[in-house]
Design an enzyme around this catalytic site. Structure first.
Site, PDB file in Angstrom:
ATOM      1  N   HIS A 201       0.832  -1.215   0.000  1.00 21.50           N
ATOM      2  CA  HIS A 201       0.000   0.000   0.000  1.00 21.50           C
ATOM      3  C   HIS A 201       0.859   1.255   0.000  1.00 21.50           C
ATOM      4  O   HIS A 201       0.603   2.197  -0.770  1.00 21.50           O
ATOM      5  CB  HIS A 201      -0.913  -0.015   1.226  1.00 21.50           C
ATOM      6  CG  HIS A 201      -1.596   1.286   1.488  1.00 21.50           C
ATOM      7  ND1 HIS A 201      -2.812   1.619   0.922  1.00 21.50           N
ATOM      8  CD2 HIS A 201      -1.236   2.353   2.252  1.00 21.50           C
ATOM      9  CE1 HIS A 201      -3.169   2.831   1.324  1.00 21.50           C
ATOM     10  NE2 HIS A 201      -2.232   3.293   2.133  1.00 21.50           N
ATOM     11  N   GLU A 202       1.889   1.292   0.848  1.00 25.86           N
ATOM     12  CA  GLU A 202       2.714   2.498   0.951  1.00 25.86           C
ATOM     13  C   GLU A 202       3.541   2.724  -0.311  1.00 25.86           C
ATOM     14  O   GLU A 202       3.681   3.856  -0.777  1.00 25.86           O
ATOM     15  CB  GLU A 202       3.629   2.394   2.170  1.00 25.86           C
ATOM     16  CG  GLU A 202       2.893   2.287   3.500  1.00 25.86           C
ATOM     17  CD  GLU A 202       1.994   3.485   3.767  1.00 25.86           C
ATOM     18  OE1 GLU A 202       2.288   4.587   3.241  1.00 25.86           O
ATOM     19  OE2 GLU A 202       0.997   3.325   4.485  1.00 25.86           O
ATOM     20  N   HIS A 205       1.586   4.294  -3.218  1.00 26.35           N
ATOM     21  CA  HIS A 205       1.473   5.753  -3.260  1.00 26.35           C
ATOM     22  C   HIS A 205       2.552   6.352  -4.168  1.00 26.35           C
ATOM     23  O   HIS A 205       2.305   7.328  -4.890  1.00 26.35           O
ATOM     24  CB  HIS A 205       1.610   6.330  -1.854  1.00 26.35           C
ATOM     25  CG  HIS A 205       0.363   6.228  -1.034  1.00 26.35           C
ATOM     26  ND1 HIS A 205      -0.827   6.795  -1.424  1.00 26.35           N
ATOM     27  CD2 HIS A 205       0.131   5.648   0.185  1.00 26.35           C
ATOM     28  CE1 HIS A 205      -1.753   6.555  -0.497  1.00 26.35           C
ATOM     29  NE2 HIS A 205      -1.202   5.859   0.472  1.00 26.35           N
ATOM     30  N   GLU A 256      -6.142   6.902  -1.045  1.00 28.61           N
ATOM     31  CA  GLU A 256      -5.908   5.757  -0.164  1.00 28.61           C
ATOM     32  C   GLU A 256      -6.554   4.491  -0.725  1.00 28.61           C
ATOM     33  O   GLU A 256      -5.956   3.404  -0.682  1.00 28.61           O
ATOM     34  CB  GLU A 256      -6.451   6.062   1.235  1.00 28.61           C
ATOM     35  CG  GLU A 256      -5.738   7.183   1.962  1.00 28.61           C
ATOM     36  CD  GLU A 256      -4.283   6.870   2.226  1.00 28.61           C
ATOM     37  OE1 GLU A 256      -3.950   5.682   2.402  1.00 28.61           O
ATOM     38  OE2 GLU A 256      -3.471   7.818   2.248  1.00 28.61           O
TER      39      GLU A 256
END
Length: 365
Positions: A201-202, A205, A256
């Site tokens: 997920h990070e 970004h 997100e």
């Protein structure tokens, strides 16, 4: 009264009252009382036509701006629209259209340059675990497996830092490949696949260049705030709050959710079981004692995140199968208990090392 008391007599009037002709009064037109007049009068434009002004304040202000500055409003509107459309681009993988005026190189220099990186190292200081610590080695191994799925980011200067802070259930990746993971999130991850769901997920970004998109959005958000001040006669603080609630927070939640989608596919392509991502967010929901309402938060609720991941799971499982990850099932099962054993084992007494300079820091990849 005073003259009578003093013994004086008022002087007699020597001029007789003149007769008033009734025709004189009939010649003067009688106007309506002021109270019967409309509150907002009609004004004639250059062509002589009467203009009706609205009683509603915001609409009346828009009418005033348009009737007094039509050419300027048209020029600004057309120019802004053309600039916005010209800088639209697609997000990798999800193909969402978004406004972005910064290149990846500018994004790295502004959001992840040496100064920002050194500031983070100084902030966390002696809490950064040494490179030979089991937690650091575990996180570095996950990042190494995810790198081939990063769509052009594998050539960045990737460096991993684990921060010894059990109170922080968080992790983030600075543009340019600087990974920071707090030890407080590791028990919630439980497995190496759980760590992959967080780091996927990070890193997503950065794959989607969300930092550049957030910086680019400040321009239209500022314009929206100024328009609210002009039309609704609001102060700068009130207009900023309205813009944040109606535009900025929903935009952040969109990013997100998009990072969840991209990260899920990344961990599947790296042969991490994507179903572990759903389990992670369910555990996170139980671990957090208080969660603000979603419309007041920059992130979707943990429940909504897990439910949305379930909708994308067929696509992730297809990517997992296409990669031939079935042959690695036993390897993944072997990794499942790795983190649990490390969390239950006593920590090695390793001295905390102070933050070092960028050119002397540990470069794992």
């Amino acid at each position: 009264m005073l003259a009578a008391r003093l013994g004086f007599r008022p002087a007699a009037r020597s001029v007789r009252s003149l007769p008033v002709s009734p025709i004189l009064f009939r010649s003067i037109p009688r106007s309506r009382p002021f109270t019967n007049r409309p509150r907002y009068t009609q004004f004639a434009d250059k062509s002589g036509r009467q203009q009706q002004w609205s009683r509603f304040g915001p609409v009346r202000r828009v009418q005033y701006l348009w009737r007094n500055h039509p050419n300027k409003i048209l020029a600004v509107g057309v120019g802004s629209g053309a600039f916005y459309v010209y800088n639209l681009e697609e997000v990798p993988i999800t193909h969402r259209r978004r406004f972005n005026i910064y290149s990846p190189e500018t994004e790295k220099s502004l959001a992840g340059g040496p100064q920002q990186y050194q500031a983070l190292l100084q902030e966390f200081g002696g809490k950064i675990l040494p490179p030979n610590h089991p937690y650091t080695e575990l996180v570095a191994r996950v990042v190494e497996r995810l790198l081939p799925t990063t769509r052009g980011l594998a050539g960045d200067d990737w460096q991993v830092h684990v921060i010894d802070d059990a109170t922080q259930k968080n992790a983030f990746v600075v543009p340019g490949g600087k990974v920071f993971v707090f030890t407080g999130i590791l028990p919630i991850c439980q497995t190496e696949s759980g760590i992959a769901s967080v780091l996927g997920h990070e890193i997503a970004h950065n794959v989607a260049h969300h930092a550049a998109e957030r910086m680019s959005s400040q321009l239209p958000l500022s314009i929206a705030s100024i328009l609210l001040q002009l039309v609704f006669d609001l102060g700068s603080g009130a207009s900023s709050s309205v813009v944040s609630l109606l535009l900025e927070l929903p935009h952040s939640r969109t990013q997100e959710t998009e990072a969840d989608h991209i990260g899920l596919l990344m961990m599947a392509e790296a042969c991490y079981d994507p179903r572990e991502a759903v389990g992670f967010w369910e555990r996170m929901r139980k671990a957090e004692q208080y969660e603000p309402p979603q419309f007041l938060s920059t992130h979707p609720s943990n429940y909504n995140r897990s439910e949305t991941l379930k909708q994308w799971m067929p696509q992730a499982l297809d990517a997992y199968t296409d990669r031939g990850c079935g042959s690695m099932s036993q390897t993944i099962k072997d990794f499942t208990g790795t983190l649990g054993r490390q969390l239950s084992a006593p920590k090695r007494q390793t001295p905390m090392q102070p933050a070092r300079r960028h050119d002397d820091d540990d470069d794992f990849f």
